[in-house]
Design a protein around this motif. Sequence first.
Motif, PDB file in Angstrom:
ATOM      1  N   GLN A 214       0.830  -1.206   0.000  1.00  0.00           N
ATOM      2  CA  GLN A 214       0.000   0.000   0.000  1.00  0.00           C
ATOM      3  C   GLN A 214       0.864   1.256   0.000  1.00  0.00           C
ATOM      4  O   GLN A 214       0.562   2.229  -0.713  1.00  0.00           O
ATOM      5  CB  GLN A 214      -0.932  -0.009   1.220  1.00  0.00           C
ATOM      6  CG  GLN A 214      -1.987   1.094   1.191  1.00  0.00           C
ATOM      7  CD  GLN A 214      -2.969   0.945   2.332  1.00  0.00           C
ATOM      8  OE1 GLN A 214      -2.592   0.990   3.498  1.00  0.00           O
ATOM      9  NE2 GLN A 214      -4.240   0.774   1.999  1.00  0.00           N
ATOM     10  N   GLN A 215       1.950   1.232   0.761  1.00  0.00           N
ATOM     11  CA  GLN A 215       2.873   2.360   0.756  1.00  0.00           C
ATOM     12  C   GLN A 215       3.434   2.601  -0.649  1.00  0.00           C
ATOM     13  O   GLN A 215       3.529   3.731  -1.119  1.00  0.00           O
ATOM     14  CB  GLN A 215       4.031   2.083   1.717  1.00  0.00           C
ATOM     15  CG  GLN A 215       3.665   2.076   3.184  1.00  0.00           C
ATOM     16  CD  GLN A 215       3.729   3.459   3.788  1.00  0.00           C
ATOM     17  OE1 GLN A 215       2.709   4.131   3.892  1.00  0.00           O
ATOM     18  NE2 GLN A 215       4.907   3.884   4.178  1.00  0.00           N
ATOM     19  N   ILE A 216       3.830   1.512  -1.305  1.00  0.00           N
ATOM     20  CA  ILE A 216       4.359   1.629  -2.671  1.00  0.00           C
ATOM     21  C   ILE A 216       3.320   2.247  -3.594  1.00  0.00           C
ATOM     22  O   ILE A 216       3.619   3.160  -4.383  1.00  0.00           O
ATOM     23  CB  ILE A 216       4.789   0.240  -3.199  1.00  0.00           C
ATOM     24  CG1 ILE A 216       5.993  -0.297  -2.411  1.00  0.00           C
ATOM     25  CG2 ILE A 216       5.137   0.306  -4.694  1.00  0.00           C
ATOM     26  CD1 ILE A 216       6.301  -1.764  -2.687  1.00  0.00           C
ATOM     27  N   GLN A 217       2.099   1.764  -3.496  1.00  0.00           N
ATOM     28  CA  GLN A 217       1.038   2.260  -4.374  1.00  0.00           C
ATOM     29  C   GLN A 217       0.742   3.731  -4.120  1.00  0.00           C
ATOM     30  O   GLN A 217       0.545   4.506  -5.067  1.00  0.00           O
ATOM     31  CB  GLN A 217      -0.218   1.411  -4.185  1.00  0.00           C
ATOM     32  CG  GLN A 217      -0.065  -0.014  -4.706  1.00  0.00           C
ATOM     33  CD  GLN A 217      -1.213  -0.911  -4.305  1.00  0.00           C
ATOM     34  OE1 GLN A 217      -1.975  -0.605  -3.378  1.00  0.00           O
ATOM     35  NE2 GLN A 217      -1.348  -2.037  -4.985  1.00  0.00           N
ATOM     36  N   PHE A 218       0.710   4.130  -2.872  1.00  0.00           N
ATOM     37  CA  PHE A 218       0.409   5.525  -2.548  1.00  0.00           C
ATOM     38  C   PHE A 218       1.543   6.466  -2.955  1.00  0.00           C
ATOM     39  O   PHE A 218       1.307   7.632  -3.267  1.00  0.00           O
ATOM     40  CB  PHE A 218       0.123   5.678  -1.048  1.00  0.00           C
ATOM     41  CG  PHE A 218      -1.226   5.145  -0.627  1.00  0.00           C
ATOM     42  CD1 PHE A 218      -2.151   4.690  -1.553  1.00  0.00           C
ATOM     43  CD2 PHE A 218      -1.566   5.102   0.719  1.00  0.00           C
ATOM     44  CE1 PHE A 218      -3.388   4.198  -1.164  1.00  0.00           C
ATOM     45  CE2 PHE A 218      -2.801   4.614   1.132  1.00  0.00           C
ATOM     46  CZ  PHE A 218      -3.713   4.165   0.191  1.00  0.00           C
ATOM     47  N   GLU A 219       2.778   5.964  -2.930  1.00  0.00           N
ATOM     48  CA  GLU A 219       3.916   6.789  -3.326  1.00  0.00           C
ATOM     49  C   GLU A 219       4.072   6.871  -4.847  1.00  0.00           C
ATOM     50  O   GLU A 219       4.710   7.788  -5.352  1.00  0.00           O
ATOM     51  CB  GLU A 219       5.213   6.248  -2.716  1.00  0.00           C
ATOM     52  CG  GLU A 219       5.346   6.499  -1.231  1.00  0.00           C
ATOM     53  CD  GLU A 219       5.419   7.980  -0.886  1.00  0.00           C
ATOM     54  OE1 GLU A 219       5.853   8.777  -1.745  1.00  0.00           O
ATOM     55  OE2 GLU A 219       5.031   8.343   0.235  1.00  0.00           O
TER      56      GLU A 219
END
Length: 462
Positions: A214-219
């Motif tokens: 999720q962090q990767i996707q949001f960044e």
Amino acid sequence: MTDSAAASHAAFTPDPEQGKAVVALDRAHVFHSWSAQDQIAPLPIAGAAGSRFWDYEGNSYLDFASQLVYTNIGHQHPKVVAAIQEQAARLCTVAPAFANDKRAEAAELITRHAPEGLNRVFFTNGGADAIENAVRMARVHTGRPKVMTAYRSYHGNTATAITMTGDPRRWANENAGHRDGNVLKFFGPYLYRSAFYATTEEQESERALAHLEQQIQFEGPGTVAAIVLETVVGTNGILIPPPGYLAGVRALCDKYGILYIADEVMAGFGRTGTWFAVDNWSVTPDLIAFAKGVNSGYVPLGGVIISDHVHETFRNRVFPGGLTYSGHPLACAAAVATIKTMEEEGIVEHAAWLGENVLGPGLRELAEKHPSVGEVRGLGAFWALDLVKDRETREMFVPYAAAGPDAAPMNAVMAEAKKHGVWPMPHFNRLQVTPPLNLTENEAREGLAGIDAALAVADSYL
């Protein structure tokens, strides 16, 4: 004490006045790392051999910290000392643009033990500049700016590395303006104090990976160059990744075109009972940063082990980095001798045996005896006791980032360990046990007895 270490210590004549002179000169002119200078009292060390060091009073200590987790083959190993002496007599230094026999041999030996497909080494002076250059390679290779690292981590004291660090040493550096704005943090797995309300290793792994994705996707996946992880978190707790986690990180990196950089500065070269810690989980990173145990810290050395596909980027493109002492002959000669000694003496295998048969069982016995121990974690010669005020609530024995009066209980525990001739590594609420990999069984049991006494002091604070 081994015979050679005992002989070295026996040959030493205590000289308290010389010790006082060393301290006086140190206090007059040396500026120490990570310290308020007037609040420290460095112990002057007169000598060391095997798994022990001693002061000018003649007091001997089992080095259960391996200094800063780097004397993997112990102090003053004669084969490595001889290799340094021989190299110094033949060629002390040469610029990195030249080819050098010991540099090339060290690189071949290192890659021989690395995962398949990592066949080249860029040498640095230590772990922090290994991390800096690994990140630079990843950014150039991917054309992306961002790097993701975990809380509860340490990656070094240079500008990007300290920003990547997930412990309080980062804070003051950021306040001073030393911040890489393209470094992002996430929570890694730590079941004992789970950020994901997990109750099993399987849950912790799954939820930590979902959080990371999720962090990767949001960044924005197309902006992330690398995920950098200590394979086994070192100073910040000897945190062993749960089954499936590192494989899951590898899969996420492959999915989004991100490089996986393994920080093995502390965990590499036998520390966990395998040549590289990633071997415990059969995971292959794109880049591996190393230092410390590669030559037992006898001469400063670090580096980056580079996968073939990353190396392809730089076949006809200049890598924008370099160091004056990259692959220094004395350091590389020490690395060659260290690795060959580890092979010849079965030191990596011994570290695995030591963890499975002596340190692990011994520390777990102490945990059953002492209510101040909340959890025991470790592999090989890489262990931590997570100390608590209350086992039910898991309240930390001292607060996170404890200093001054808040840290007094841990200081008392360490003082008792030293009183019994054992020098482990304290960090916040943890007592970490990271001795040389060739520690003998008798030395291990002697050290455990000293830690037993120290834990009695911890119990008194409950």
